[in-house]
Design an enzyme around this catalytic site. Structure first.
Site, PDB file in Angstrom:
ATOM      1  CG  HIS A 185     -17.435 -11.808 -27.449  1.00  0.00           C
ATOM      2  ND1 HIS A 185     -16.649 -11.428 -28.498  1.00  0.00           N
ATOM      3  CD2 HIS A 185     -18.681 -11.936 -27.970  1.00  0.00           C
ATOM      4  CE1 HIS A 185     -17.374 -11.344 -29.601  1.00  0.00           C
ATOM      5  NE2 HIS A 185     -18.601 -11.661 -29.305  1.00  0.00           N
TER       6      HIS A 185
ATOM      7  CB  CYS B 278     -19.886  -6.301 -31.022  1.00  0.00           C
ATOM      8  SG  CYS B 278     -20.718  -7.350 -32.237  1.00  0.00           S
TER       9      CYS B 278
ATOM     10  CG  HIS C 105     -22.684  -9.632 -27.750  1.00  0.00           C
ATOM     11  ND1 HIS C 105     -21.610  -8.778 -27.606  1.00  0.00           N
ATOM     12  CD2 HIS C 105     -22.432 -10.355 -28.859  1.00  0.00           C
ATOM     13  CE1 HIS C 105     -20.753  -8.967 -28.596  1.00  0.00           C
ATOM     14  NE2 HIS C 105     -21.220  -9.935 -29.369  1.00  0.00           N
TER      15      HIS C 105
ATOM     16  CG  HIS D  23     -21.720 -14.879 -30.603  1.00  0.00           C
ATOM     17  ND1 HIS D  23     -22.536 -14.324 -31.562  1.00  0.00           N
ATOM     18  CD2 HIS D  23     -20.897 -13.887 -30.186  1.00  0.00           C
ATOM     19  CE1 HIS D  23     -22.219 -13.055 -31.729  1.00  0.00           C
ATOM     20  NE2 HIS D  23     -21.221 -12.759 -30.906  1.00  0.00           N
TER      21      HIS D  23
ATOM     22  CG  ASP E  11     -19.942 -24.811 -22.941  1.00  0.00           C
ATOM     23  OD1 ASP E  11     -20.566 -24.021 -23.678  1.00  0.00           O
ATOM     24  OD2 ASP E  11     -20.456 -25.828 -22.439  1.00  0.00           O
ATOM     25  CG  HIS E  12     -22.562 -22.345 -20.501  1.00  0.00           C
ATOM     26  ND1 HIS E  12     -22.444 -23.465 -21.293  1.00  0.00           N
ATOM     27  CD2 HIS E  12     -23.833 -21.919 -20.627  1.00  0.00           C
ATOM     28  CE1 HIS E  12     -23.629 -23.718 -21.849  1.00  0.00           C
ATOM     29  NE2 HIS E  12     -24.480 -22.796 -21.472  1.00  0.00           N
TER      30      HIS E  12
ATOM     31  CD  GLU F 106     -19.166 -13.363 -33.644  1.00  0.00           C
ATOM     32  OE1 GLU F 106     -18.327 -13.011 -32.794  1.00  0.00           O
ATOM     33  OE2 GLU F 106     -19.547 -12.631 -34.580  1.00  0.00           O
TER      34      GLU F 106
END
Length: 137
Positions: free
Chosen positions: A14, A33, A39, A41, A79-80, A126
Site C-alpha cells: 500500500h 509510507c 511498500h 507489510h 493477500d499479496h 501492521e
C-alpha cells in the site's frame, strides 16, 4: 457471554497518498509510507466474535466456519495484493492501518450476524510494534 478470537495473516502493499496534495506535502505528512513505488507489510489480523454458546454443539461458532468467513471476505481479497488498487472494499479510501481495520470490520460484521454471533473487534498488526483495534461504530 463468551469471546473467540481467530488470527489470520496476509501480506500486502500500500501507500499513503492524497491525490489532492503535492508530492512534497505527501512526503512531509506520510514520510516513506508515501513512496511512489509502494511498500508492504506482513499483517496479522485478529477477529474476535462474542455471544452465547450453543448448548447442542458447545460452540459459539464453528471455527472452520469462522476461518472460512474471514478468508473469503478478507484474506483472499488482500493477500499479496495492492490494497490501494486491488481490494474492492478499499477503493477510494486512505489505506492507513486505521481505515483498513475499520473496513474489515464493516465487511465481516454482516457475515457473523448471519451466524447469530456478534463481531466484537478487529485488531490489525501492521508491524510487531504497531497495531489498531476497532470495535465498531
Amino acid at each position: 457471554m463468551i469471546y473467540i478470537t481467530r488470527r489470520e495473516r496476509f501480506c500486502a502493499a500500500h501507500k499513503l497518498h492524497r491525490e489532492d496534495w503535492s508530492e512534497e506535502k505527501n512526503e512531509a505528512v506520510f514520510g516513506y509510507c508515501s513512496n511512489p513505488n509502494w511498500h508492504g507489510h506482513n499483517y496479522e489480523l485478529y477477529v474476535t466474535v462474542k455471544g452465547t454458546v450453543n448448548p447442542e454443539t458447545g460452540f459459539l461458532i464453528d471455527l472452520k466456519l469462522m476461518k472460512s468467513i474471514i478468508n473469503t471476505e478478507v484474506i483472499d481479497k488482500m493477500d499479496h495484493k495492492n490494497i490501494n488498487l486491488d481490494v474492492d472494499f478499499m477503493q477510494g479510501k486512505m489505506a492507513s492501518t486505521e481505515i483498513i481495520a475499520m473496513e474489515i470490520f464493516h465487511v465481516l460484521k454482516p457475515h457473523f450476524e448471519k451466524e447469530n454471533v456478534q463481531l466484537h473487534s478487529v485488531k490489525l498488526y501492521e508491524t510487531e510494534n504497531n497495531s489498531v483495534e476497532y470495535f465498531g461504530d
